[in-house]
Write a protein that holds these residues in place. Structure first.
Motif, short mmCIF file in Angstrom:
data_model
loop_
_atom_site.label_atom_id
_atom_site.label_comp_id
_atom_site.label_asym_id
_atom_site.label_seq_id
_atom_site.Cartn_x
_atom_site.Cartn_y
_atom_site.Cartn_z
N LEU A 82 32.90 36.15 26.42
CA LEU A 82 33.18 35.16 27.53
C LEU A 82 34.17 35.66 28.49
CD1 LEU A 82 33.69 31.70 25.33
CD2 LEU A 82 31.97 32.47 27.15
N GLU A 83 35.16 36.63 27.88
CA GLU A 83 35.84 37.34 28.81
C GLU A 83 35.39 38.28 29.81
OE1 GLU A 83 40.06 37.96 30.14
OE2 GLU A 83 39.18 36.66 28.81
N ILE A 84 34.07 38.94 29.11
CA ILE A 84 33.26 39.95 30.11
C ILE A 84 32.45 39.16 31.14
CG2 ILE A 84 31.32 41.51 30.06
CD1 ILE A 84 32.52 42.37 27.41
N ILE A 85 31.86 37.92 30.57
CA ILE A 85 31.23 37.06 31.54
C ILE A 85 32.19 36.36 32.59
CG2 ILE A 85 29.84 34.92 31.79
CD1 ILE A 85 28.85 35.45 28.84
N GLU A 86 33.38 36.23 32.37
CA GLU A 86 34.01 35.37 33.45
C GLU A 86 34.74 36.55 34.23
OE1 GLU A 86 38.06 32.84 33.38
OE2 GLU A 86 37.56 33.43 31.56
N THR A 87 35.03 37.73 33.75
CA THR A 87 35.77 38.76 34.66
C THR A 87 34.77 39.65 35.38
OG1 THR A 87 36.06 40.15 32.84
CG2 THR A 87 37.69 38.63 33.49
N ILE A 89 33.91 42.62 34.15
CA ILE A 89 34.61 43.83 33.66
C ILE A 89 34.62 43.97 32.29
CG2 ILE A 89 36.56 45.27 34.01
CD1 ILE A 89 37.21 43.88 36.21
N ALA A 90 34.00 45.17 31.85
CA ALA A 90 34.05 45.31 30.32
C ALA A 90 34.77 46.28 30.13
CB ALA A 90 32.60 45.64 29.71
N VAL A 91 36.13 46.16 30.13
CA VAL A 91 37.12 47.14 29.93
C VAL A 91 37.58 46.85 28.18
CG1 VAL A 91 39.58 48.15 30.35
CG2 VAL A 91 37.70 47.09 32.12
N PRO A 92 37.27 47.64 27.41
CA PRO A 92 37.72 47.59 25.95
C PRO A 92 39.12 47.21 25.74
CG PRO A 92 36.05 49.07 26.01
CD PRO A 92 36.72 48.95 27.63
N ALA A 93 40.14 48.16 26.23
CA ALA A 93 41.48 47.98 26.10
C ALA A 93 42.03 46.71 26.67
CB ALA A 93 41.99 49.15 26.89
N GLY A 94 41.47 46.13 27.97
CA GLY A 94 41.87 45.10 28.34
C GLY A 94 41.82 43.64 27.60
N ILE A 95 40.25 43.80 27.16
CA ILE A 95 39.93 42.81 26.17
C ILE A 95 40.55 42.52 24.96
CG2 ILE A 95 37.66 41.81 24.92
CD1 ILE A 95 36.08 43.12 27.53
N PHE A 96 40.99 44.05 24.29
CA PHE A 96 41.26 43.68 22.88
C PHE A 96 42.81 43.39 23.37
CE2 PHE A 96 44.19 46.12 19.94
CZ PHE A 96 43.55 45.73 18.82
N GLN A 97 43.42 43.71 24.12
CA GLN A 97 44.96 43.15 24.34
C GLN A 97 44.94 41.81 24.52
OE1 GLN A 97 46.76 45.26 27.94
NE2 GLN A 97 48.63 44.33 27.48
N SER A 98 43.99 41.00 25.35
CA SER A 98 44.05 39.69 25.68
C SER A 98 43.64 38.94 24.27
CB SER A 98 42.91 39.47 26.67
OG SER A 98 42.92 38.13 26.97
N VAL A 99 42.85 39.51 23.79
CA VAL A 99 42.36 38.75 22.40
C VAL A 99 43.64 38.79 21.40
CG1 VAL A 99 41.04 38.86 20.59
CG2 VAL A 99 39.98 39.15 22.51
N LEU A 100 44.13 39.98 21.22
CA LEU A 100 45.23 40.37 20.44
C LEU A 100 46.39 39.55 20.75
CD1 LEU A 100 46.48 41.80 17.77
CD2 LEU A 100 47.28 43.66 19.43
N GLN A 101 46.83 39.36 22.24
CA GLN A 101 48.13 38.39 22.58
C GLN A 101 47.54 37.00 22.26
OE1 GLN A 101 48.54 39.04 26.74
NE2 GLN A 101 50.30 37.35 26.80
#
Length: 265
Positions: A82-87, A89-101
């Motif tokens: 969902l984050e990739i669809i919304e933004t 951008i498929a940046v693994p580090a940013g997605i991981f940081q967002s989910v972890l936070q």
């Protein structure tokens, strides 16, 4: 075995569901999203079945652990897609940081509130019978965690709160042992020793079980209302997904168990 089985089954189920969805005309990201949503073996279904079916303890434990882990993977995978669809951008580090936070904030806030609530229930016994008050607290925590102030995951918050309540006996035992160490050298009057039990009584568990059944019933009724019988492709799509999942499952089990047997040998 359970983590390997969960990972193999999760990945292979996503692949087969995504492939079938693309074949049925869905976009790639939407197909992957459908795969992440449907790839988990629901713990709400698996755990009651394990309790009601005559099965060996070790196999039942594997199924329980797999269902719990697959639910977590399904949530993380769905949020990521969902984050990739919304933004876009498929940046693994940013997605991981967002989910972890999102997960960490929800867990920290709810653990603190859950521990406080456990000790309040233990100190004020009359609160244990106020079942709706606990449900109101869960709803309040869900809204608070989902708000912009915290920005966490509401489902993870509710799950964590349930884990804290379910393991309240451990928390109370730890608190009791620490207090006993502080006053172990002081003379104490002879009092009736109280056994530390879970703050959730059997009647409370039965009540929450009925509430859960009530909510799940309306959930499935709502799903039934959404089914459009005028479109036969929906049933064909569901049949393809079901057959694909059933075909992939034995392969995932064989890979998980064969890898363990090779290591042992």
């Amino acid at each position: 075995i359970s983590p390997k089985l969960t990972i193999f089954s999760f990945i292979m189920t996503i692949l087969i569901i995504s492939t079938i969805s693309i074949f049925m005309g869905y976009d790639l990201l939407i197909a992957i999203l459908i795969g992440t949503i449907l790839s988990g073996t629901s713990s709400a279904v698996v755990i009651p079945l394990v309790h009601n079916v005559d099965i060996k303890d070790k196999y039942g434990l594997v199924l329980k652990l797999e269902s719990a882990l697959s639910d977590v993977l399904s949530i993380i995978g769905t949020i990521t897609v969902l984050e990739i669809i919304e933004t876009g951008i498929a940046v693994p580090a940013g997605i991981f940081q967002s989910v972890l936070q999102s997960f960490s904030l929800a867990i920290i806030v709810v653990i603190i509130c859950g521990i406080i609530w456990v000790y309040l229930l233990k100190k004020h016994g009359y609160l244990m019978k106020a079942y709706m008050l606990t449900i109101a607290l869960v709803i309040g925590l869900y809204v608070f965690v989902e708000s912009d102030f915290v920005g966490g995951s509401g489902p993870i918050a509710a799950l964590t709160f349930g884990l804290v309540l379910g393991n309240s006996r451990v928390l109370l035992t730890m608190g009791n042992s620490s207090s006993n160490n502080d006053i172990k050298n002081k003379p104490r009057p002879k009092l009736e020793e109280k056994t530390i039990t879970n703050v959730l009584s059997n009647s409370a568990k039965n009540f929450y079980s009925e509430i859960s059944f009530f909510v799940k019933t309306f959930f499935f009724v709502y799903l039934g209302m959404l089914i459009d019988f005028s479109n036969p492709w929906v049933f064909l799509y569901g049949a393809f997904l079901t057959m694909g999942i059933y075909l992939v499952r034995p392969i995932a089990v064989k890979l998980a168990f064969s890898s363990d047997s090779n290591i042992d040998s």
